[in-house]
Design an enzyme around this catalytic site. Structure first.
Site, PDB file in Angstrom:
ATOM      1  N   ASP A  82       0.854  -1.196   0.000  1.00 14.01           N
ATOM      2  CA  ASP A  82       0.000   0.000   0.000  1.00 14.01           C
ATOM      3  C   ASP A  82       0.892   1.249   0.000  1.00 14.01           C
ATOM      4  O   ASP A  82       1.769   1.377   0.860  1.00 14.01           O
ATOM      5  CB  ASP A  82      -0.871  -0.063   1.262  1.00 14.01           C
ATOM      6  CG  ASP A  82      -1.911   1.040   1.329  1.00 14.01           C
ATOM      7  OD1 ASP A  82      -2.406   1.452   0.269  1.00 14.01           O
ATOM      8  OD2 ASP A  82      -2.245   1.461   2.463  1.00 14.01           O
ATOM      9  N   ASP A 104       3.040   4.837  -5.612  1.00 15.04           N
ATOM     10  CA  ASP A 104       2.317   6.094  -5.409  1.00 15.04           C
ATOM     11  C   ASP A 104       3.209   7.273  -5.809  1.00 15.04           C
ATOM     12  O   ASP A 104       3.983   7.791  -5.011  1.00 15.04           O
ATOM     13  CB  ASP A 104       1.890   6.198  -3.942  1.00 15.04           C
ATOM     14  CG  ASP A 104       1.144   7.494  -3.646  1.00 15.04           C
ATOM     15  OD1 ASP A 104       1.040   8.341  -4.558  1.00 15.04           O
ATOM     16  OD2 ASP A 104       0.668   7.662  -2.505  1.00 15.04           O
TER      17      ASP A 104
END
Ligand code: G3H
Ligand code: 13P
Ligand code: ZN
Length: 284
Positions: A82, A104
């Site tokens: 994540d 990300d």
């Protein structure tokens, strides 16, 4: 069964028009809670570990716990990184056996985000690992976003189309008004923007910061096309709340098992509730 890829879970979610829950893991009890909830609901699930979780528990433990849970389960489970912020972090997770990674690059200028995402995809593709990217700024609940700032922070549909065309990413996290952490008020989601994005983008859409978003809003987002819903804060609240309750009732308790067993049970219950809201119950 062995850990499966997120791409495979999201493809089935698209067919069935539901979303797969992605639940953050930090320790053994939360992994066990996800397994128990997924089995009870007969649902596919994603276990996801942040860089902070990896730092806390150690990647060997995170992988071993998740892999063991999957091997014991009768339902499909994936292990996902994540908010990976570097190429090296993604590579480490791929080497250890994660079946999906998020790169990300949302803080980078668009072309740099595309380049970094493509660099990760090049390796991930060769190993069967799926890749999630992020476009727009999701941020934390402390970053109060005013209505007139929406265009600067929220995902631009045309940019999202361009991003997915240039990367072929397996899932795209978008900013439409959710934020990480506990909300002060009720979050207002930009559904017209979501609808536009779904119409223009050929990749499953991911909703971050989903704890504290009303169930009806989550379900509307799923109706419009969201296929992965991330939940961390609600698990933290349930888990730590149960620990606090035990210690409030008995301040002298010293057995960690007496504190952690109710916490694991509380986490299981909230994860089951979320699975039902996402429509993924009975989809394994
Ligand atoms: O999106 C963030 C997740 O809630 C993980 O948070 O970095 O504190 O582990 P963390
Ligand atoms: P919440 O902690 O707000 O549920 O967000 C979780 C998340 O988006 C993890 O990536
Ligand atoms: Zn997130």
């Amino acid at each position: 069964m062995p850990l499966v890829s997120v791409k495979e879970l999201l493809a089935k979610a698209e067919e069935g028009k539901y979303a797969v829950g992605a639940f953050n893991v930090n320790n053994m009890e939360i992994v066990q809670a996800i397994l128990a909830a997924a089995e009870a609901e007969k649902a596919p699930v994603i276990m996801q570990a942040s860089q902070g979780a990896i730092k806390y528990a150690g990647i060997e433990y995170i992988y071993a716990l998740a892999n063991l849970a999957a091997s014991k389960s009768t339902v499909p489970m994936a292990l996902h990184l994540d908010h990976g912020t570097s190429f090296d972090q993604c590579m480490q997770c791929i080497r250890y056996g994660f079946t999906s990674v998020m790169i990300d690059g949302s803080k980078l200028p668009l072309e740099e985000n595309i380049a970094l995402t493509n660099k990760v995809i090049e390796v991930a593709r060769a190993t069967g690992v799926s890749v999630e990217a992020e476009l727009g700024k999701i941020g934390g609940t402390e970053d109060d976003i005013h209505v007139d700032e929406k265009d600067a922070f929220f995902t631009d549909p045309e940019e999202a189309r361009y991003f997915v065309e240039k990367t072929g990413v397996d899932a795209l996290a978008i900013a439409i008004g959710t934020a990480h952490g506990q909300y002060k008020g009720v979050p207002q989601l930009d559904f017209p923007r979501l609808e536009k994005i779904v119409g223009m983008v050929k990749a499953p859409i991911v909703l971050h910061g989903s704890s504290g978003v009303p169930d009806e809003a989550i379900q509307e987002a799923i109706r419009l096309g969201v296929r992965k819903v991330n939940i961390d804060t609600n698990i933290r609240e349930a888990f730590t709340g149960a620990c606090r309750q035990v210690l409030e009732n008995n301040a002298k308790e010293i057995d960690p098992r007496k504190v952690l067993a109710p916490a694991r049970e509380a986490a299981t219950q909230i994860i089951r509730e979320k699975i039902r809201v996402f429509g993924s119950s009975g989809r394994a």
